[in-house]
Scaffold this active site. Structure first.
Site, PDB file in Angstrom:
ATOM      1  N   ASP A  34     -43.739  21.803  23.774  1.00  0.00           N
ATOM      2  CA  ASP A  34     -42.560  20.972  23.514  1.00  0.00           C
ATOM      3  C   ASP A  34     -41.653  20.957  24.749  1.00  0.00           C
ATOM      4  N   THR A  37     -36.244  18.647  24.309  1.00  0.00           N
ATOM      5  CA  THR A  37     -35.191  17.652  24.516  1.00  0.00           C
ATOM      6  C   THR A  37     -34.016  18.064  23.633  1.00  0.00           C
ATOM      7  N   ILE A  61     -45.268  16.080  27.368  1.00  0.00           N
ATOM      8  CA  ILE A  61     -46.607  15.518  27.096  1.00  0.00           C
ATOM      9  C   ILE A  61     -47.001  14.471  28.137  1.00  0.00           C
ATOM     10  N   THR A 126     -45.499   6.407  11.959  1.00  0.00           N
ATOM     11  CA  THR A 126     -44.392   6.092  11.058  1.00  0.00           C
ATOM     12  C   THR A 126     -44.591   4.758  10.335  1.00  0.00           C
ATOM     13  N   ASP A 127     -43.949   4.626   9.179  1.00  0.00           N
ATOM     14  CA  ASP A 127     -43.988   3.340   8.457  1.00  0.00           C
ATOM     15  C   ASP A 127     -43.273   2.237   9.234  1.00  0.00           C
ATOM     16  N   GLU A 128     -42.452   2.632  10.238  1.00  0.00           N
ATOM     17  CA  GLU A 128     -41.683   1.613  10.974  1.00  0.00           C
ATOM     18  C   GLU A 128     -42.576   0.692  11.810  1.00  0.00           C
ATOM     19  N   TYR A 151     -37.776   1.930  19.276  1.00  0.00           N
ATOM     20  CA  TYR A 151     -38.454   3.127  18.748  1.00  0.00           C
ATOM     21  C   TYR A 151     -39.762   2.739  18.068  1.00  0.00           C
ATOM     22  N   ALA A 153     -41.522   0.090  18.307  1.00  0.00           N
ATOM     23  CA  ALA A 153     -42.502  -0.483  19.243  1.00  0.00           C
ATOM     24  C   ALA A 153     -43.183   0.622  20.041  1.00  0.00           C
ATOM     25  N   LYS A 155     -43.771   3.611  19.005  1.00  0.00           N
ATOM     26  CA  LYS A 155     -44.724   4.267  18.102  1.00  0.00           C
ATOM     27  C   LYS A 155     -45.959   3.380  17.893  1.00  0.00           C
ATOM     28  N   PRO A 206     -20.559   7.233   7.612  1.00  0.00           N
ATOM     29  CA  PRO A 206     -20.678   5.854   8.113  1.00  0.00           C
ATOM     30  C   PRO A 206     -21.952   5.163   7.620  1.00  0.00           C
ATOM     31  N   ASP A 273     -23.297  -2.876  10.989  1.00  0.00           N
ATOM     32  CA  ASP A 273     -24.720  -2.566  10.806  1.00  0.00           C
ATOM     33  C   ASP A 273     -25.427  -2.284  12.127  1.00  0.00           C
TER      34      ASP A 273
HETATM   35  P1  NAD Z   1     -37.581  15.227  16.258  1.00  0.00           P
HETATM   36  O1  NAD Z   1     -36.781  14.285  17.088  1.00  0.00           O
HETATM   37  O2  NAD Z   1     -36.885  16.155  15.336  1.00  0.00           O
HETATM   38  O3  NAD Z   1     -38.489  16.128  17.212  1.00  0.00           O
HETATM   39  C1  NAD Z   1     -39.222  15.598  18.278  1.00  0.00           C
HETATM   40  C2  NAD Z   1     -39.731  16.778  19.103  1.00  0.00           C
HETATM   41  O4  NAD Z   1     -40.509  16.257  20.183  1.00  0.00           O
HETATM   42  C3  NAD Z   1     -38.613  17.617  19.736  1.00  0.00           C
HETATM   43  O5  NAD Z   1     -38.886  18.986  19.571  1.00  0.00           O
HETATM   44  C4  NAD Z   1     -38.648  17.217  21.200  1.00  0.00           C
HETATM   45  O6  NAD Z   1     -38.209  18.249  22.065  1.00  0.00           O
HETATM   46  C5  NAD Z   1     -40.121  16.901  21.387  1.00  0.00           C
HETATM   47  N1  NAD Z   1     -40.382  15.989  22.510  1.00  0.00           N
HETATM   48  C6  NAD Z   1     -39.776  14.805  22.764  1.00  0.00           C
HETATM   49  N2  NAD Z   1     -40.278  14.264  23.886  1.00  0.00           N
HETATM   50  C7  NAD Z   1     -41.234  15.116  24.336  1.00  0.00           C
HETATM   51  C8  NAD Z   1     -42.119  15.105  25.440  1.00  0.00           C
HETATM   52  N3  NAD Z   1     -42.104  14.102  26.319  1.00  0.00           N
HETATM   53  N4  NAD Z   1     -42.978  16.133  25.588  1.00  0.00           N
HETATM   54  C9  NAD Z   1     -42.986  17.174  24.713  1.00  0.00           C
HETATM   55  N5  NAD Z   1     -42.161  17.245  23.652  1.00  0.00           N
HETATM   56  C10 NAD Z   1     -41.296  16.226  23.466  1.00  0.00           C
HETATM   57  O7  NAD Z   1     -38.630  14.325  15.503  1.00  0.00           O
HETATM   58  P2  NAD Z   1     -39.236  14.415  14.030  1.00  0.00           P
HETATM   59  O8  NAD Z   1     -38.324  13.716  13.118  1.00  0.00           O
HETATM   60  O9  NAD Z   1     -39.674  15.775  13.767  1.00  0.00           O
HETATM   61  O10 NAD Z   1     -40.515  13.476  14.214  1.00  0.00           O
HETATM   62  C11 NAD Z   1     -41.760  14.024  14.613  1.00  0.00           C
HETATM   63  C12 NAD Z   1     -42.798  12.927  14.654  1.00  0.00           C
HETATM   64  O11 NAD Z   1     -42.915  12.336  13.377  1.00  0.00           O
HETATM   65  C13 NAD Z   1     -42.442  11.787  15.613  1.00  0.00           C
HETATM   66  O12 NAD Z   1     -43.630  11.368  16.230  1.00  0.00           O
HETATM   67  C14 NAD Z   1     -41.898  10.708  14.705  1.00  0.00           C
HETATM   68  O13 NAD Z   1     -42.098   9.437  15.248  1.00  0.00           O
HETATM   69  C15 NAD Z   1     -42.727  10.932  13.467  1.00  0.00           C
HETATM   70  N6  NAD Z   1     -42.117  10.531  12.195  1.00  0.00           N
HETATM   71  C16 NAD Z   1     -40.853  10.950  11.881  1.00  0.00           C
HETATM   72  C17 NAD Z   1     -40.333  10.632  10.628  1.00  0.00           C
HETATM   73  C18 NAD Z   1     -38.961  11.096  10.199  1.00  0.00           C
HETATM   74  O14 NAD Z   1     -38.482  10.648   9.176  1.00  0.00           O
HETATM   75  N7  NAD Z   1     -38.306  11.997  10.919  1.00  0.00           N
HETATM   76  C19 NAD Z   1     -41.089   9.870   9.734  1.00  0.00           C
HETATM   77  C20 NAD Z   1     -42.364   9.447  10.105  1.00  0.00           C
HETATM   78  C21 NAD Z   1     -42.867   9.799  11.335  1.00  0.00           C
HETATM   79  O1  DAU Z   2     -39.249   5.525   8.299  1.00  0.00           O
HETATM   80  C1  DAU Z   2     -39.619   6.591   9.114  1.00  0.00           C
HETATM   81  C2  DAU Z   2     -38.571   6.760  10.177  1.00  0.00           C
HETATM   82  O2  DAU Z   2     -37.428   7.306   9.522  1.00  0.00           O
HETATM   83  C3  DAU Z   2     -38.988   7.652  11.338  1.00  0.00           C
HETATM   84  O3  DAU Z   2     -40.066   7.056  12.008  1.00  0.00           O
HETATM   85  C4  DAU Z   2     -37.811   7.840  12.309  1.00  0.00           C
HETATM   86  O4  DAU Z   2     -38.163   8.739  13.334  1.00  0.00           O
HETATM   87  C5  DAU Z   2     -36.640   8.397  11.530  1.00  0.00           C
HETATM   88  O5  DAU Z   2     -35.509   8.485  12.389  1.00  0.00           O
HETATM   89  C6  DAU Z   2     -36.313   7.506  10.343  1.00  0.00           C
HETATM   90  O6  DAU Z   2     -35.794   6.225  10.784  1.00  0.00           O
HETATM   91  P1  DAU Z   2     -34.562   5.511  10.041  1.00  0.00           P
HETATM   92  O7  DAU Z   2     -33.901   4.628  11.001  1.00  0.00           O
HETATM   93  O8  DAU Z   2     -34.977   4.937   8.736  1.00  0.00           O
HETATM   94  O9  DAU Z   2     -33.701   6.832   9.726  1.00  0.00           O
HETATM   95  P2  DAU Z   2     -32.147   7.124   9.808  1.00  0.00           P
HETATM   96  O10 DAU Z   2     -31.958   8.477   9.231  1.00  0.00           O
HETATM   97  O11 DAU Z   2     -31.585   6.849  11.158  1.00  0.00           O
HETATM   98  O12 DAU Z   2     -31.540   6.047   8.820  1.00  0.00           O
HETATM   99  C7  DAU Z   2     -31.907   6.005   7.459  1.00  0.00           C
HETATM  100  C8  DAU Z   2     -31.232   4.796   6.851  1.00  0.00           C
HETATM  101  O13 DAU Z   2     -29.814   5.025   6.841  1.00  0.00           O
HETATM  102  C9  DAU Z   2     -31.437   3.524   7.636  1.00  0.00           C
HETATM  103  O14 DAU Z   2     -31.513   2.426   6.735  1.00  0.00           O
HETATM  104  C10 DAU Z   2     -30.196   3.413   8.488  1.00  0.00           C
HETATM  105  C11 DAU Z   2     -29.123   4.031   7.621  1.00  0.00           C
HETATM  106  N1  DAU Z   2     -28.055   4.732   8.356  1.00  0.00           N
HETATM  107  C12 DAU Z   2     -28.414   5.607   9.336  1.00  0.00           C
HETATM  108  C13 DAU Z   2     -27.449   6.288  10.053  1.00  0.00           C
HETATM  109  C14 DAU Z   2     -27.836   7.246  11.141  1.00  0.00           C
HETATM  110  C15 DAU Z   2     -26.737   4.538   8.017  1.00  0.00           C
HETATM  111  O15 DAU Z   2     -26.419   3.754   7.108  1.00  0.00           O
HETATM  112  N2  DAU Z   2     -25.778   5.193   8.725  1.00  0.00           N
HETATM  113  C16 DAU Z   2     -26.080   6.063   9.725  1.00  0.00           C
HETATM  114  O16 DAU Z   2     -25.140   6.643  10.328  1.00  0.00           O
END
Ligand code: NAD
Ligand code: DAU
Length: 341
Positions: A34, A37, A61, A126-128, A151, A153, A155, A206, A273
């Site tokens: 890791d 970051t 990576i 991710t579903d995104e 983001y 794109a 992924k 917010p 938004d």
């Molecule tokens: P996070 O932001 O909490 O953690 C990301 C980790 O990756 C951190 O530890 C960071 O230091 C490390 N990292 C970033 N750039 C790096 C690099 N260049 N080399 C090595 N390490 C690096 O993220 P998360 O929420 O745990 O998400 C993990 C994975 O799951 C991601 O690929 C994300 O796209 C995917 N994902 C997240 C969600 C969600 O809801 N959080 C949902 C679906 C998929």
């Molecule tokens: O769907 C999977 C994704 O979920 C992952 O791939 C991403 O890494 C992860 O960040 C997450 O993305 P979202 O944009 O859906 O998550 P976030 O927590 O930022 O926002 C969740 C929802 O809440 C979204 O509809 C935006 C809204 N939101 C978010 C923030 C940060 C708010 O209304 N206010 C906020 O301040």
């Protein structure tokens, strides 16, 4: 599978996955690689810090030499790639690192897998990548990828490379596409931990736009179980959606959270938004259910459990929120919150 390189393992889902794997598969050695970051945090891995079958390597990576060195040093046979820049709002502010890690970094890991002949590469996606999904529809794994934020794109770029390496080189790859994960150790920029920690401190929440955007909030451990299953039973070259089947509007998520934390709904602030905000994601999860997986938590249970974890673990998030996060919060929300009053 014996020696697993978990890239991005110091982040939210990666760390939960490491803890889960050490509990459920004590025979495996886990090596976290890791970059640390702003989102990477060794506090997330304190529970395994003395475990002789866990090792940590600080590295990027996108650095091919460092990746190869770690693979050779620990005789790695499997890579699970969680590493990414993950916050949509930050990708709108500055996409550069998203592309560097999500696209180029994924390429570096795939090349290393190919060159060093590893047994398996698994990509966490991710579903995104499917983009906004209209009501009445849900995404299946073969759907076209239509990402709409930098983001998403980045992924999708990673997913396409994984598929290309399977088709061109016959690389043993699998891929999972998860919905919105919540639970312990999620950096408090994401909606649920941001709202939980703001609510604990009696600060405004917010909520973007009308708050009627829909997400599938999933408890992180359910996602970890699904990844484990795909690692052991998934078919090479295949992608698997990991959703919940429970859709929820953000306004309902906020309401459950506030009730769990016993805070008034008057803390909600509707703010400007997010540009290009996807209104809805929805995953068809039949394929992974056919492998035998079921989500164990409803969205409501996941939200309540997560809220309680933040209430009970202030040691973890207070130091994050008092650091660099303050400047980020002001840049992201300062103007929006002032305008909403
Ligand atoms: P996070 O932001 O909490 O953690 C990301 C980790 O990756 C951190 O530890 C960071 O230091 C490390 N990292 C970033 N750039 C790096 C690099 N260049 N080399 C090595 N390490 C690096 O993220 P998360 O929420 O745990 O998400 C993990 C994975 O799951 C991601 O690929 C994300 O796209 C995917 N994902 C997240 C969600 C969600 O809801 N959080 C949902 C679906 C998929
Ligand atoms: O769907 C999977 C994704 O979920 C992952 O791939 C991403 O890494 C992860 O960040 C997450 O993305 P979202 O944009 O859906 O998550 P976030 O927590 O930022 O926002 C969740 C929802 O809440 C979204 O509809 C935006 C809204 N939101 C978010 C923030 C940060 C708010 O209304 N206010 C906020 O301040």
């Amino acid at each position: 599978m014996k020696n697993i390189l978990v890239t991005g393992g110091a982040g939210f889902i990666g760390a939960n996955f490491v803890l889960y794997m050490r509990r459920t598969h004590p025979e495996y050695n886990i090596i976290v690689y890791d970059k640390l970051t702003y989102a990477g945090n060794l506090d997330n891995l304190l529970d395994v810090s003395d475990d002789p079958q866990y090792h940590f390597v600080k590295g990027d990576i996108a650095d091919a030499a460092a990746v190869e060195a770690a693979i050779k040093q620990f005789d790695i046979d499997t890579i699970i790639n969680f590493a990414a820049e993950t916050h949509v709002d930050r990708s709108i502010m500055d996409p550069d690192a998203f592309i560097q890690t999500g696209v180029y970094g994924t390429y570096v890991l795939l090349e290393a897998t190919r060159k060093l002949g590893l047994e398996r590469y698994h990509q966490i996606s991710t579903d995104e990548v499917y983009g906004h999904i209209p009501h009445g529809q849900s995404s299946v794994e073969t759907d076209k990828l239509e990402p709409r934020s930098p983001y998403a794109a980045s992924k999708a770029g990673g997913d396409l490379l994984v598929n290309a390496y399977f088709i061109t080189y016959g690389l043993p790859v699998t891929l999972t596409r998860g919905s919105n994960n919540i639970g312990p150790y999620q950096y408090p920029e994401k909606a649920v931990p941001l709202f939980a920690t703001n609510a604990i401190d009696h600060q405004p929440l917010p909520l973007y736009g009308d708050g009627r955007q829909m997400r599938e909030y999933q408890y992180v451990e359910d996602h970890c179980e699904a990844i484990d299953l795909v690692l052991h039973k998934g078919v090479s070259g295949e992608a698997y959606n990991v959703g919940t089947g429970y859709e929820m509007e953000n306004i309902e998520m906020v309401s459950i959270l506030l009730d769990e934390l016993k805070r008034p709904h008057s803390l909600i602030r509707h703010v400007e938004d997010r540009p290009g905000h996807d209104r809805r994601y929805s995953l068809n999860i039949s394929k992974i259910m056919d492998l035998g997986w079921r989500p164990r938590h409803s969205a409501e249970e996941a939200i309540r459990k997560t809220a309680r974890w933040y209430a009970q673990n202030e040691w973890w998030w207070r130091k994050i929120k008092s650091g660099e996060f303050r400047q980020y919060y002001e840049a992201q929300y300062g103007e929006r919150l002032r305008k909403s009053q």
